[in-house]
Scaffold this active site. Sequence first.
Site, short mmCIF file in Angstrom:
data_model
loop_
_atom_site.label_atom_id
_atom_site.label_comp_id
_atom_site.label_asym_id
_atom_site.label_seq_id
_atom_site.Cartn_x
_atom_site.Cartn_y
_atom_site.Cartn_z
N ARG A 30 5.17 -31.81 -52.01
CA ARG A 30 4.36 -31.39 -50.85
C ARG A 30 4.12 -32.53 -49.87
O ARG A 30 3.04 -32.62 -49.28
CB ARG A 30 3.02 -30.81 -51.32
CG ARG A 30 3.13 -29.59 -52.21
CD ARG A 30 3.22 -28.33 -51.37
NE ARG A 30 2.83 -27.16 -52.15
CZ ARG A 30 1.78 -26.40 -51.89
NH1 ARG A 30 1.00 -26.66 -50.86
NH2 ARG A 30 1.52 -25.36 -52.62
N ARG A 34 -0.80 -30.72 -44.88
CA ARG A 34 -2.06 -30.85 -44.15
C ARG A 34 -2.70 -32.23 -44.17
O ARG A 34 -3.60 -32.48 -43.37
CB ARG A 34 -3.05 -29.80 -44.64
CG ARG A 34 -2.70 -28.41 -44.15
CD ARG A 34 -3.41 -27.36 -44.95
NE ARG A 34 -2.98 -27.42 -46.34
CZ ARG A 34 -3.42 -26.63 -47.30
NH1 ARG A 34 -4.34 -25.74 -47.04
NH2 ARG A 34 -2.97 -26.74 -48.52
N ARG A 43 1.31 -27.17 -36.84
CA ARG A 43 0.95 -25.96 -37.59
C ARG A 43 -0.03 -25.09 -36.79
O ARG A 43 0.04 -23.86 -36.83
CB ARG A 43 0.36 -26.39 -38.94
CG ARG A 43 -0.27 -25.33 -39.79
CD ARG A 43 0.75 -24.36 -40.35
NE ARG A 43 0.07 -23.33 -41.12
CZ ARG A 43 -0.48 -22.24 -40.60
NH1 ARG A 43 -0.39 -22.01 -39.30
NH2 ARG A 43 -1.10 -21.37 -41.36
N ASP A 80 8.46 -22.25 -48.36
CA ASP A 80 7.51 -21.92 -49.41
C ASP A 80 8.22 -21.08 -50.46
O ASP A 80 9.20 -20.38 -50.15
CB ASP A 80 6.31 -21.14 -48.85
CG ASP A 80 5.16 -21.16 -49.84
OD1 ASP A 80 4.41 -22.15 -49.86
OD2 ASP A 80 5.04 -20.21 -50.64
N TYR A 156 2.53 -14.38 -58.70
CA TYR A 156 1.96 -14.03 -57.39
C TYR A 156 2.30 -12.58 -57.00
O TYR A 156 1.50 -11.89 -56.39
CB TYR A 156 2.46 -14.98 -56.29
CG TYR A 156 1.89 -16.38 -56.40
CD1 TYR A 156 0.64 -16.70 -55.85
CD2 TYR A 156 2.57 -17.39 -57.07
CE1 TYR A 156 0.11 -17.97 -55.96
CE2 TYR A 156 2.05 -18.67 -57.18
CZ TYR A 156 0.81 -18.95 -56.63
OH TYR A 156 0.29 -20.21 -56.74
#
Length: 350
Positions: A30, A34, A43, A80, A156
């Site tokens: 990652r 952010r 973003r 992703d 998920y």
Amino acid sequence: MVEETRSTKPKFLRALSGEPVWPPPLWLMRQAGRYLPEYRAIRSQAASFLDFCYDPKSTVEATLQPIRRFGFDAAILFSDILVIPDALGQHVSFESGEGPRLTPISDEAGVTRLRETINLDRLYPVFETVSRLKQDLPKDTPLIGFCGAPWTVASYMIAGRGTPDQAPARLFAYRHPALFQRIIDRLVVASIDYLKRQIEAGVDAIQIFDTWAGVLPTGEFDRWCVSPIAAIVAGVKARYPAIPIIVFARGAGPRLLELKDATDADALGIDTSVDPDWAATLPKTTVLQGNLDPLALIAGGEALEEAVTRILAAFRHRPHIFNLGHGILPETPIAHVERLVELVRRDQPF
Ligand code: CP3
């Protein structure tokens, strides 16, 4: 001649092929995201996270940002793991601050609604991103492609969101094993098709993320983590035998040995909970990647220095790729990442 080829091959790929490299190559799971102000800036322009993932201009830029800033030894495609359910026709969205939301699959009708095969046209922006990156990345910076492992992606798809212990998927697998197997089989085929296209577009290596492997008890671990990953590695390598594949099964613990034996993976990711001194006792033919605690990176100072020193010492004489034991967190100070790069690279080559 041999020497020449050897010296021009990037460190990351040399380590992946089983060569001990010192100092070890370094990248962070990652590494785009952010904690970087330049990521937050681009973003914030996108209507949604999925729109961002399907816009090659944004994803190319996000992939390059950490390379420019820190000069990591590998770049990872910005995307992703949940683009696969999206390309199988399940509704996927990301609520800001809350994580992913999917239409949960609770019965056979939910499985029937999925496409039989993955819609690769929908994923065209991902392949476009890879081709552009092959032009834009420094020549000595390999590009890692990836997918989620079937168990993690399915968790998920069943729950429709992130859950602390994946209970919805585990219950579904106990109650409806044949139906769950159908989902897993569909994901295996979809992942192979998806990874082959990433390789054709130019990725130099692959990582398979099984973030939630650790919640599975023994029999379930073999069936839902090990077997599907082994099938994906075999399927990809049947067509592209030379592509290096890293398997990151978080929480596998000593079952990493089983994963190593049962799959034809080139390297194993080790998570934060794995003792580096134990991992260092694994056969030297096993390439290891990891395993700094992302919280030690947030803390910095003594805690960071000690943890880095320990990992470097444990893996010094074996092929090792320095990484975190899980993804970098948004709170991570940039100065600590800079310090990490210094610490890993301060020793001279052997
Ligand atoms: O490593 C990289 O820099 C490449 C990008 C990458 C992302 N997700 C970007 C992302 C990778 C490799 C992933 C993998 C991923 N996605 C995993 C497996 C690895 C892991 O960290 O466990 C999982 C489980 C997901 C699913 C996912 N995506 C969740 C649970 C979330 C929300 C939680 C969160 O961190 O916000 C995402 C969103 C996501 N994927 C973000 C990023 C940068 C944050 C969303 C944003 O920027 O608005």
